[in-house]
Design an enzyme around this catalytic site. Structure first.
Site, PDB file in Angstrom:
ATOM      1  N   SER A   1     -11.421 -14.889  -3.565  1.00  0.00           N
ATOM      2  CA  SER A   1      -9.959 -14.551  -3.847  1.00  0.00           C
ATOM      3  C   SER A   1      -8.912 -16.093  -4.242  1.00  0.00           C
ATOM      4  O   SER A   1      -9.447 -16.816  -3.736  1.00  0.00           O
ATOM      5  CB  SER A   1      -9.044 -13.637  -3.432  1.00  0.00           C
ATOM      6  OG  SER A   1      -8.133 -13.456  -3.932  1.00  0.00           O
TER       7      SER A   1
ATOM      8  N   TYR B   1      -3.835  -9.173   2.373  1.00  0.00           N
ATOM      9  CA  TYR B   1      -5.181  -9.595   1.394  1.00  0.00           C
ATOM     10  C   TYR B   1      -5.608 -10.441   2.002  1.00  0.00           C
ATOM     11  O   TYR B   1      -6.825 -11.387   1.644  1.00  0.00           O
ATOM     12  CB  TYR B   1      -4.685  -9.645   0.541  1.00  0.00           C
ATOM     13  CG  TYR B   1      -5.450  -9.401  -0.849  1.00  0.00           C
ATOM     14  CD1 TYR B   1      -6.989  -8.090  -0.915  1.00  0.00           C
ATOM     15  CD2 TYR B   1      -5.611 -10.177  -2.045  1.00  0.00           C
ATOM     16  CE1 TYR B   1      -7.728  -8.345  -2.133  1.00  0.00           C
ATOM     17  CE2 TYR B   1      -6.542 -10.585  -3.018  1.00  0.00           C
ATOM     18  CZ  TYR B   1      -7.764 -10.074  -2.653  1.00  0.00           C
ATOM     19  OH  TYR B   1      -8.923  -9.784  -3.791  1.00  0.00           O
TER      20      TYR B   1
HETATM   21  N1  NAP Z   1      -8.934  -7.181  -9.443  1.00  0.00           N
HETATM   22  C1  NAP Z   1      -9.309  -8.542  -9.290  1.00  0.00           C
HETATM   23  O1  NAP Z   1      -7.755  -9.277 -10.256  1.00  0.00           O
HETATM   24  C2  NAP Z   1      -9.546  -9.871  -8.122  1.00  0.00           C
HETATM   25  C3  NAP Z   1      -8.786 -10.362  -7.702  1.00  0.00           C
HETATM   26  C4  NAP Z   1      -9.546 -11.830  -7.235  1.00  0.00           C
HETATM   27  C5  NAP Z   1     -10.643 -11.291  -6.181  1.00  0.00           C
HETATM   28  N2  NAP Z   1     -11.251  -9.808  -6.609  1.00  0.00           N
HETATM   29  C6  NAP Z   1     -12.007  -9.030  -4.956  1.00  0.00           C
HETATM   30  O2  NAP Z   1     -13.340  -8.584  -6.627  1.00  0.00           O
HETATM   31  C7  NAP Z   1     -13.871  -7.425  -5.148  1.00  0.00           C
HETATM   32  C8  NAP Z   1     -14.265  -6.677  -6.067  1.00  0.00           C
HETATM   33  O3  NAP Z   1     -12.941  -5.760  -7.178  1.00  0.00           O
HETATM   34  P1  NAP Z   1     -12.603  -5.424  -8.460  1.00  0.00           P
HETATM   35  O4  NAP Z   1     -11.239  -6.096  -9.000  1.00  0.00           O
HETATM   36  O5  NAP Z   1     -13.661  -5.207  -8.843  1.00  0.00           O
HETATM   37  O6  NAP Z   1     -12.118  -3.912  -7.891  1.00  0.00           O
HETATM   38  P2  NAP Z   1     -12.429  -2.386  -7.898  1.00  0.00           P
HETATM   39  O7  NAP Z   1     -12.692  -2.228  -9.667  1.00  0.00           O
HETATM   40  O8  NAP Z   1     -11.314  -1.523  -7.048  1.00  0.00           O
HETATM   41  O9  NAP Z   1     -13.437  -2.915  -6.924  1.00  0.00           O
HETATM   42  C9  NAP Z   1     -13.529  -2.285  -5.984  1.00  0.00           C
HETATM   43  C10 NAP Z   1     -14.998  -1.026  -5.657  1.00  0.00           C
HETATM   44  O10 NAP Z   1     -14.912  -2.158  -3.759  1.00  0.00           O
HETATM   45  C11 NAP Z   1     -15.698  -0.520  -3.753  1.00  0.00           C
HETATM   46  N3  NAP Z   1     -15.078  -0.683  -1.906  1.00  0.00           N
HETATM   47  C12 NAP Z   1     -13.503  -0.274  -1.533  1.00  0.00           C
HETATM   48  N4  NAP Z   1     -13.887  -0.141  -0.177  1.00  0.00           N
HETATM   49  C13 NAP Z   1     -15.234   0.280  -0.024  1.00  0.00           C
HETATM   50  C14 NAP Z   1     -15.770   0.270   1.453  1.00  0.00           C
HETATM   51  N5  NAP Z   1     -15.178   0.763   2.697  1.00  0.00           N
HETATM   52  N6  NAP Z   1     -16.719   0.440   0.977  1.00  0.00           N
HETATM   53  C15 NAP Z   1     -18.087   0.823   0.097  1.00  0.00           C
HETATM   54  N7  NAP Z   1     -17.629   0.035  -1.418  1.00  0.00           N
HETATM   55  C16 NAP Z   1     -15.903  -0.043  -0.885  1.00  0.00           C
HETATM   56  C17 NAP Z   1     -15.239   0.668  -4.466  1.00  0.00           C
HETATM   57  O11 NAP Z   1     -15.720   1.412  -4.091  1.00  0.00           O
HETATM   58  P3  NAP Z   1     -15.426   3.034  -4.278  1.00  0.00           P
HETATM   59  O12 NAP Z   1     -14.519   3.477  -4.024  1.00  0.00           O
HETATM   60  O13 NAP Z   1     -16.552   4.137  -4.424  1.00  0.00           O
HETATM   61  O14 NAP Z   1     -16.053   2.878  -2.390  1.00  0.00           O
HETATM   62  C18 NAP Z   1     -15.408   0.039  -5.684  1.00  0.00           C
HETATM   63  O15 NAP Z   1     -16.574  -0.329  -6.006  1.00  0.00           O
HETATM   64  C19 NAP Z   1     -12.659  -6.926  -4.027  1.00  0.00           C
HETATM   65  O16 NAP Z   1     -13.299  -8.026  -2.988  1.00  0.00           O
HETATM   66  C20 NAP Z   1     -11.438  -7.587  -4.754  1.00  0.00           C
HETATM   67  O17 NAP Z   1     -11.079  -8.532  -3.760  1.00  0.00           O
HETATM   68  C21 NAP Z   1     -10.675  -8.844  -7.689  1.00  0.00           C
END
Ligand code: NAP
Length: 245
Positions: free
Chosen positions: A138, A151
């Site tokens: 991130s 975070y």
């Molecule tokens: N969106 C942003 O603005 C942003 C920016 C920078 C970085 N990121 C990073 O990108 C990554 C993906 O996030 P996203 O934006 O795609 O969010 P998202 O749509 O909420 O997806 C998060 C994913 O993580 C999975 N997850 C959460 N806890 C888990 C666990 N204990 N075991 C297995 N899977 C788990 C969820 O699946 P289940 O709930 O089905 O387990 C879901 O598939 C994250 O690491 C986040 O920190 C996001």
């Protein structure tokens, strides 16, 4: 033995988009997250294009379950790619009691969960001297933000873990990469805010965020670099976003 790309966080957002990107290029996939129905729905969609897709519901914080997953995979496939996209930002906001208690859980998933996955699949990659791990960091792995102390801590930790491990693997053909997105239009914001996971229409954002597909395409580009090229770290942000990180 089959060669497979393992994607955590495949039930939503960036992980799901990476799965679609890789499936479109013929990769066999193994989808990991906790929500089975979503994984099954994605698998059905992707199998229609002719690729092999396996679903393994798993909580990445459960080290025993992750080791069992790796033992299962070892009986039928080599992990050639591991994308760690599972993560969340629960407890986002001022440090009040209800949020403070969520801090350890953020580190558990974003850092320890990725460590569990890397720890389970790296030994096989080292043995074969081949493989590519992409950890989704991130912009808050590079800076901080008042509302996201846990975070930022989790992502700084993930960055340190990945970069140190990279040094430990010097001379091997196992590649490690970090991608640092700015704001991406996924369910992340609703989960971080303690609400039901849901997408927010792009029009509701104060500026155009990144789309999960744009991040996935970038991760795909990193994976497609020919050895010995390794993209160690890459920051990807919406142009309108200058204020964070
Ligand atoms: N969106 C942003 O603005 C942003 C920016 C920078 C970085 N990121 C990073 O990108 C990554 C993906 O996030 P996203 O934006 O795609 O969010 P998202 O749509 O909420 O997806 C998060 C994913 O993580 C999975 N997850 C959460 N806890 C888990 C666990 N204990 N075991 C297995 N899977 C788990 C969820 O699946 P289940 O709930 O089905 O387990 C879901 O598939 C994250 O690491 C986040 O920190 C996001």
């Amino acid at each position: 033995m089959k060669r497979v790309a393992i994607i955590t966080g495949a039930s939503s957002g960036i992980g799901r988009a990476v799965a679609r990107w890789l499936a479109a290029r013929g990769h066999s996939l193994l989808l990991v997250a906790r929500r089975t129905e979503r994984l099954e729905a994605l698998a059905s969609e992707l199998r229609a294009s002719g690729v092999t897709v396996e679903v393994r519901p798993c909580d990445v914080t459960d080290a025993v379950a992750v080791r069992a997953l790796a033992a299962d995979v070892a009986t039928w496939a080599h992990a050639e790619v591991l994308v760690n996209a599972a993560g969340h930002g629960r407890g986002w906001g001022p440090p009040e009691p209800s949020r403070v208690e969520q801090w350890p859980g953020v580190v558990e998933v974003n850092l320890v969960g990725a460590m569990n996955m890397v720890g389970a699949f790296l030994p096989g990659m080292r043995e074969r001297d081949a493989g590519h791990i992409v950890n989704v960091g991130s912009i808050f792995a590079l800076g901080t933000v008042a509302d996201g102390a846990a975070y930022a801590a989790s992502k700084h930790g993930l960055r340190a873990f990945t970069l140190a491990l990279r040094q430990a693997l010097a001379g091997s053909r196992v590649r490690l990469s970090l991608v640092h997105p700015g704001s991406v239009n996924t369910e992340f914001g609703s989960v971080a805010g303690g609400r039901e996971p849901r997408d927010v229409p792009v029009e509701k954002w104060p500026y155009r965020p990144l789309l999960a597909e744009e991040v996935a395409e970038t991760i795909g580009w990193i994976l497609e670099r020919p050895p010995p090229v390794e993209i160690t770290e890459l920051v990807i942000r919406p142009t309108a976003e200058r204020q964070f990180g």
